[in-house]
Design a protein around this motif. Structure first.
Motif, short mmCIF file in Angstrom:
data_model
loop_
_atom_site.label_atom_id
_atom_site.label_comp_id
_atom_site.label_asym_id
_atom_site.label_seq_id
_atom_site.Cartn_x
_atom_site.Cartn_y
_atom_site.Cartn_z
N PRO A 150 38.14 42.59 60.27
CA PRO A 150 38.23 42.53 58.80
C PRO A 150 39.34 42.98 58.23
CG PRO A 150 36.10 43.52 59.64
CD PRO A 150 37.08 43.43 60.93
N ALA A 151 39.73 42.23 57.44
CA ALA A 151 41.03 42.65 56.74
C ALA A 151 40.85 43.78 55.75
CB ALA A 151 41.57 41.45 55.78
N PRO A 152 41.96 44.51 56.06
CA PRO A 152 41.78 45.96 55.17
C PRO A 152 41.90 45.55 53.59
CG PRO A 152 43.84 45.89 56.23
CD PRO A 152 43.09 44.58 56.76
N SER A 153 41.35 46.48 52.71
CA SER A 153 41.60 46.01 51.42
C SER A 153 43.07 46.33 51.02
CB SER A 153 41.06 47.13 50.51
OG SER A 153 39.65 47.33 50.50
N ALA A 154 43.59 45.13 50.42
CA ALA A 154 45.11 45.00 50.01
C ALA A 154 45.34 45.93 48.74
CB ALA A 154 45.05 43.76 49.50
N PRO A 155 46.53 46.68 48.95
CA PRO A 155 47.07 47.51 47.87
C PRO A 155 47.23 46.85 46.63
CG PRO A 155 48.89 46.94 49.55
CD PRO A 155 47.56 46.45 50.28
N GLY A 156 46.78 47.46 45.54
CA GLY A 156 46.84 46.76 44.33
C GLY A 156 45.64 46.23 43.89
N LEU A 157 44.70 45.94 44.67
CA LEU A 157 43.53 45.50 44.36
C LEU A 157 42.60 46.56 43.54
CD1 LEU A 157 41.92 43.26 47.11
CD2 LEU A 157 42.83 42.46 44.88
N SER A 159 39.46 48.98 42.40
CA SER A 159 38.21 49.10 42.81
C SER A 159 37.20 48.28 42.84
CB SER A 159 37.77 50.57 42.32
OG SER A 159 36.57 51.23 42.97
N GLY A 160 36.26 47.96 43.75
CA GLY A 160 35.12 47.01 43.69
C GLY A 160 35.61 45.62 44.17
N HIS A 161 36.96 45.21 44.20
CA HIS A 161 37.63 44.23 44.66
C HIS A 161 37.77 43.92 46.00
CE1 HIS A 161 38.76 42.45 40.26
NE2 HIS A 161 37.68 43.50 40.22
N SER A 162 37.41 42.55 46.70
CA SER A 162 37.54 42.59 47.89
C SER A 162 38.74 41.52 48.25
CB SER A 162 36.54 42.11 48.74
OG SER A 162 36.04 40.93 48.74
N GLU A 163 39.47 41.65 49.30
CA GLU A 163 40.51 40.68 49.65
C GLU A 163 39.90 39.12 49.82
OE1 GLU A 163 44.78 39.75 51.51
OE2 GLU A 163 43.87 41.62 51.78
N PRO A 164 38.69 39.24 50.89
CA PRO A 164 38.18 37.92 51.05
C PRO A 164 37.84 37.12 49.74
CG PRO A 164 37.50 39.43 52.76
CD PRO A 164 38.12 40.21 51.63
N THR A 165 37.07 37.99 49.03
CA THR A 165 36.62 37.13 47.54
C THR A 165 37.93 36.78 46.69
OG1 THR A 165 34.67 38.84 47.39
CG2 THR A 165 35.24 37.28 45.58
N THR A 166 38.80 37.58 46.70
CA THR A 166 40.00 37.31 46.08
C THR A 166 40.64 36.05 46.67
OG1 THR A 166 40.56 39.48 45.45
CG2 THR A 166 42.39 37.94 45.58
N ASP A 167 40.58 35.83 48.10
CA ASP A 167 41.20 34.71 48.72
C ASP A 167 40.23 33.41 48.29
OD1 ASP A 167 43.27 36.18 49.72
OD2 ASP A 167 42.41 36.36 51.62
N LEU A 168 38.93 33.72 48.31
CA LEU A 168 37.98 32.44 47.85
C LEU A 168 38.39 31.98 46.66
CD1 LEU A 168 35.57 31.18 48.70
CD2 LEU A 168 34.10 32.66 47.69
N ILE A 169 38.59 32.60 45.72
CA ILE A 169 38.78 32.28 44.11
C ILE A 169 39.96 31.86 44.16
CG2 ILE A 169 39.11 32.94 41.88
CD1 ILE A 169 37.02 34.81 42.48
N CYS A 170 41.07 32.28 44.82
CA CYS A 170 42.50 31.62 44.76
C CYS A 170 42.33 30.34 45.33
CB CYS A 170 43.46 32.45 45.53
SG CYS A 170 43.86 34.02 44.63
#
Length: 230
Positions: A150-157, A159-170
């Motif tokens: 599992p990818a660690p949380s990206a710096p700058g996200l 609190s409560g935001h995950s990188e997989p969800t960010t990637d999904l929306i992008c």
């Protein structure tokens, strides 16, 4: 070192991917190619361990290229990196032996997790060498090495935001042909509208999306978001 060939018809994307690879310890880019013909010439000219391969090439598809490589005796490993996200293409890539499949757009962290798992597989196989495996447990370790951690949380996200969800929306916004509302993004991703709105707001503030307003006959204007190319 693991020697990598980067194949993408877009010169700019190939350069970005090559820079990403160069940031991962143990990997180096030995060649770039922008067509299937160039890629075949590269693997014949230079020993390559891994190909980062786009599916949409000007002369052949990425999968057709892999098929030709196998017919010519090149057992080079392949990670597909492409905007092609249909099930048929993904399944065909699996049948041809792709070790990973990464859908554009993606983050450096997403690519690094795949490269790290690939490196782990090579270390596991190298420890076995030419010997027969000693049992199911050793086979399981070899297959398990390919599972991307599992990818660690990206710096700058926030609190409560995950990188997989960010990637999904992008990904949804990147593939869209017109600006989308939070309601439309939620429908495409399966997220709740409030969750989609929260991520969209952050991405817009980070400069990754542009915001426009659509005015109707009554009520407040609808916020619509569009992908901003780097």
């Amino acid at each position: 070192m693991i020697d990598v060939l980067v194949v993408d018809d877009d010169f700019r994307v190939a350069e970005i991917n090559a820079r990403y690879v160069g940031k991962v310890p143990g990997f180096r880019v030995v060649a770039r190619a922008h067509s299937a013909a160039q890629a075949l010439a590269a693997v014949e000219r230079t020993p390559v361990d891994l190909v980062l391969l786009d599916h949409y090439l000007p002369d052949l598809t990425g999968l057709e290229l892999v098929h030709q490589m196998r017919e010519q005796g090149h057992g080079t490993d392949v990670i597909m990196i492409t905007a092609a996200s249909d099930v048929t293409t993904v399944r065909a890539a699996m049948r041809l032996g792709a070790v990973h499949y990464l859908v554009k757009p993606f983050t450096f962290t997403a690519l690094r997790t795949r490269l790290d798992s690939y490196a782990a597989l090579r270390r596991t196989v190298d420890r076995v060498g030419g010997r027969r495996v000693t049992g199911q447990e050793q086979v399981d370790r070899m297959f398990g090495a390919l599972r991307a951690a599992p990818a660690p949380s990206a710096p700058g996200l926030p609190s409560g935001h995950s990188e997989p969800t960010t990637d999904l929306i992008c990904g949804v916004l990147h593939r869209a042909h017109q600006p989308l509302s939070a309601h439309e993004v939620a429908a495409e991703t399966g997220l709740s509208r409030s969750t989609a709105q929260r991520y969209l707001r952050h991405l817009e503030q980070a400069g990754r999306l542009s915001l426009s307003l659509k005015y109707g006959d009554t009520g407040r204007p609808e916020h619509r978001y569009a992908w901003v190319s780097p």
